[in-house]
Write an enzyme that holds these catalytic residues in place. Sequence first.
Site, short mmCIF file in Angstrom:
data_model
loop_
_atom_site.label_atom_id
_atom_site.label_comp_id
_atom_site.label_asym_id
_atom_site.label_seq_id
_atom_site.Cartn_x
_atom_site.Cartn_y
_atom_site.Cartn_z
N GLU A 1 -5.08 -12.58 -37.76
CA GLU A 1 -5.01 -12.40 -39.21
C GLU A 1 -6.30 -12.93 -39.80
OE1 GLU A 1 -4.14 -10.47 -41.68
OE2 GLU A 1 -2.07 -10.74 -40.98
N CYS B 1 0.95 -7.21 -39.60
CA CYS B 1 0.42 -7.28 -38.24
C CYS B 1 -0.42 -6.03 -38.05
CB CYS B 1 1.55 -7.33 -37.21
SG CYS B 1 0.95 -7.39 -35.50
#
Length: 271
Positions: A114, A2
């Site tokens: 992402e 993350c």
Amino acid sequence: MCGRYAASRGPEDLAGIFEIEQWEPEETLAPDFNVAPTKEVYAVLDRPVKDADTPEPVRQLRTLKWGLVPSWAKTPEGGARMINARAETVHEKPSYRRAFATRRCIIPADGYYEWVTGAGERDLEVEGKKKRPRKQPYFVTPADGSVFAMAGLYEFWRDKTLPDEHPLAWWVTCSVITTEAETTPLAGAPGDGPHALADIHPRMPLMLTPDRWDAWLDPARTDVEDLRSLLAPPPAGLMRAYPVSTAVSNVRNNGPELLKELEGPEEGTLF
């Protein structure tokens, strides 16, 4: 992993979701659609209130700096590299094990970003025709629109170069726990896009479902094996992922338009 996420909910909204008992209005953060490491972020934690009449923990909403600095660190410079802690080893790593035992938090988000390298771009890279492939960002979020409650840790660090009364004498920092990305089908997975989170990246933030919130935040729970049981991935099928503009790749861009769902990957970034 993350490395970037979105957090648009305000204190009033989060207070209702997490049953917050205390938060400081002066710590209110503006909605952030491109949260990057070292930024101030919201965290939910259970901790006694300083100078309170009772030592009982209180559910608080605090602002912490994203990038954990261990209490024993000589300088805070490594914090930007410690934004993620692996669920598989968090209980044993020197930088995280003390926080894992007693200083756990929830970092609320709308979802996280992402990046995946498009197939065409990867082919060019293999052929040596392009050294830096253009990556397509995806936004990963709960399919039902609920809060993405990321499991986190927090830590205190004392800057010994400053006097006790200095407002920056104490740093409170945090890290997001990550786990292996799901290989099960995404909710509403597009026909020409990734069908599972593992198709985008091998790691993902560990999302805590509401039934685990109280146990995770309880500072009285310190048994390592008991806590490790809370690190199990959430049930499959809760998440969806969709392509968003490559504008999110620049941390200076910040606005709700970054969350706009594209009909497909941008040109040159085909999945």
